[in-house]
Scaffold this active site. Structure first.
Site, PDB file in Angstrom:
ATOM      1  N   LYS A  14       0.827  -1.202   0.000  1.00 41.37           N
ATOM      2  CA  LYS A  14       0.000   0.000   0.000  1.00 41.37           C
ATOM      3  C   LYS A  14       0.862   1.253   0.000  1.00 41.37           C
ATOM      4  O   LYS A  14       0.587   2.218  -0.725  1.00 41.37           O
ATOM      5  CB  LYS A  14      -0.952   0.005   1.206  1.00 41.37           C
ATOM      6  N   GLU A  31      -4.918   9.359  -6.055  1.00 39.69           N
ATOM      7  CA  GLU A  31      -5.628   8.452  -6.956  1.00 39.69           C
ATOM      8  C   GLU A  31      -5.948   9.085  -8.291  1.00 39.69           C
ATOM      9  O   GLU A  31      -7.109   9.132  -8.717  1.00 39.69           O
ATOM     10  CB  GLU A  31      -6.907   7.917  -6.293  1.00 39.69           C
ATOM     11  N   ARG A  57      -3.430   4.342  -7.994  1.00 35.20           N
ATOM     12  CA  ARG A  57      -3.948   3.991  -6.669  1.00 35.20           C
ATOM     13  C   ARG A  57      -5.267   3.229  -6.731  1.00 35.20           C
ATOM     14  O   ARG A  57      -5.619   2.490  -5.812  1.00 35.20           O
ATOM     15  CB  ARG A  57      -4.109   5.260  -5.815  1.00 35.20           C
ATOM     16  N   HIS A  59     -13.790  -3.655  -4.794  1.00 36.21           N
ATOM     17  CA  HIS A  59     -14.568  -2.626  -4.109  1.00 36.21           C
ATOM     18  C   HIS A  59     -15.750  -2.102  -4.925  1.00 36.21           C
ATOM     19  O   HIS A  59     -16.700  -1.587  -4.351  1.00 36.21           O
ATOM     20  CB  HIS A  59     -13.662  -1.456  -3.706  1.00 36.21           C
TER      21      HIS A  59
END
Lengths: 364, 364
Positions: free
Chosen positions: B231, B241, B245, B252
């Site tokens: 991470k 992001e 990212r 998700h």
């Protein structure tokens, strides 16, 4: 013709740098909207007073740049600068499936700018936004520098973010529809820049106050430009207010207490700042930082600008507890922005007895 | 003795860099709390489940560093990750006249960390905060990288900020009190790092899943450390992001739709991610990006971790409209994180017919 050439000013913040455009007819000038971030959707955020006047013109100007230009119209007034109003922006964005490239345009005064900027800072953790200030106060102060926030019942601007716009468009023509009370409120922030940073500008304001109140475009252009120049230099040096930037809060410690104490929306922000500057000047004099003629000089100018110079009657303990919650306060000690020789501001504490004296002397 | 040496890992983000400490007994280790920003006040934010277990211990550890350590205890559960709960933190800060140096400590799982981080990002436009994650999910994922947010009824994490903590303290001993269902939820995020970035780690997880479920500290230390390493590298390369990212969002897109579709708090976030990864793997296979044995392999592992592998029955149109509001979507097109060869993730769109097939095939 009451017009002026367009000028540009850069706020130098590295990768967060942006331009302020100042001039006449900018809403309808394609150059104002060229080169902004591309996005299929845009949202104009305005209020019930400004939207009927200018939203349609902005909508047309943006049509070439976004496939879909939405609008949300907020209620008008500082008392609506809260979470519920902020959430109505999120609701509009989500109801229209706006993605993380969506550009927000804040079309209005300080309340619209602060709340739209904060919505942009938070929606999907950050989308671009553009400031289109329609009040003098927003053009000279609140639209520049990236302070965004909503109010909390216990204190002004307590929940917010430092989040810079992509551009600021100050169209002086929109000031033609500004109510005189709002114009006066904006003049408070213009006057502020003199004592804290530029004595020659204070002289100039005194000489041109009547022209400013008469909406003379050349005078307005200079006032907006010089105000933004001073603000730009301060913000570039201290974007997140670790120290220096606090000088832009001259008059705001007392002013925010008036706004919150009376209930948001009773006094305009600029009215609180105007009266608050007189009080801060008085405190500066009582501390021996400036001669006694300075508070008198400032009071005269603030009064000439059409602003209140006597604070409302609030209980003394309410004054103090509201000011202890000021964002500059540390460990329960109130810190004021005071004038330490004309043209220079300092941030410091003051003996509570002296603060009480100033409040008593300056209140109705 | 079921203990491990403490290790440190740096998240390299320039002036926003910070350390993650991973080890046993860290809550009571003075080294965990040394060198953080000095402030007279601190606020521990926890929830009704975690506070009775660990708040007192943290309060004692912080006593040497702050004159006053306050606590606010939030209700426990994803359904409380909303504005009302966030506002209760602001109320506590303002009621105690907390200034802009106040340090917030997030003691809890992902909900507490996300909401405390967002409160810290917004209170007076930003105060420092420290993550003290007490769930496996928070230790391996949500406490690292500065994503903070609250949910909106229309979508998960829709209102938030990128705001980095000062430090992350992963005390493996606190996992001893974690309910098995929460442990499984955390394993979903651990498993995630394999397919997107590190096939050897996926092999390791398969080999050590029983040890992890048995709370073996050496196994947990490796899982937390390796997860945080992956991470950290991704976040350092793309903090906000703009592209890369997004790979951390494997599983998700489907998972968030399950969470929001059922109502927050019905499925744990990690449960949604676990099932969502199986669905994303299935979609990857149907697009020809991976062999058909990969979704089978992942389903087996997710199931062994104690996680659901069949999605709940939601109306097909609700699936699609929820996913169109995913933060990765652009101009109404859903973008999925898919596996493109084991150990490598890509972000891309998929034909809607195929998406519908996957939902139908994977739902109850």
């Amino acid at each position: 013709m009451n017009s002026v050439p367009t000028s540009e000013l850069r706020i130098d913040l590295g990768e967060r740098s942006y331009d302020i455009r100042i001039g006449c007819g900018l809403l309808s000038d394609p150059a104002s909207w060229a080169g902004l971030p591309r996005a299929s959707q845009a949202l104009i955020v305005s209020n019930t007073t400004v939207a009927p006047l200018y939203a349609q013109r902005l909508q047309q100007a943006l049509a070439p740049h976004h496939a879909r230009v939405l609008q949300v119209v907020l209620p008008d007034g500082e008392e609506y600068k809260d979470w519920a109003t902020l959430n109505s922006i999120f609701n509009a964005l989500l109801a229209n499936e706006c993605d993380r490239r969506t550009v927000l345009y804040a079309l209005g005064g300080g309340v619209v700018g602060d709340i739209t900027g904060f919505a942009a800072a938070c929606y999907m953790r950050g989308v671009p936004f553009v400031q289109v200030p329609t009040t003098l106060l927003a053009q000279v102060d609140s639209s520049v520098g990236g302070k965004t926030a909503v109010n909390h019942p216990r204190g002004k601007n307590m929940v917010g973010a430092f989040y810079q716009p992509q551009r600021v468009i100050c169209d002086l023509d929109v000031l033609d529809t500004l109510p005189p009370r709002e114009l006066s409120a904006g003049l408070a922030e213009v006057i502020k820049y003199g004592p804290i940073a530029d004595l020659a500008f204070l002289d100039w304001i005194e000489a041109h106050l009547d022209a400013l109140r008469a909406l003379d475009k050349a005078a307005l252009a200079h006032a907006v430009r010089r105000s933004c120049e001073i603000k730009a230099a301060v913000v570039a040096a201290d974007e997140r207010e670790s120290d220096l930037r606090a000088i832009l809060n001259f008059g705001h410690t007392f002013g925010h207490a008036i706004e919150a104490g009376l209930g948001y929306g009773q006094w305009l922000h600029g009215e609180g700042v105007g009266c608050g500057m007189v009080m801060a000047a008085e405190l500066s004099a009582r501390l021996g930082l400036v001669q006694a003629d300075f508070p008198r000089r400032l009071r005269t100018l603030v009064e000439r600008a059409g602003l209140p110079v006597r604070a409302p009657a609030l209980p003394m303990e309410q004054w103090l507890s509201l000011m202890r919650l000021d964002k500059k306060a540390l460990a329960g000690e109130i810190r004021f922005v005071l004038i330490d020789g004309l043209g220079k501001a300092v941030q410091r504490t003051a003996p509570e007895a002296l603060v009480r004296e100033v409040i008593a002397a300056c209140s109705a």
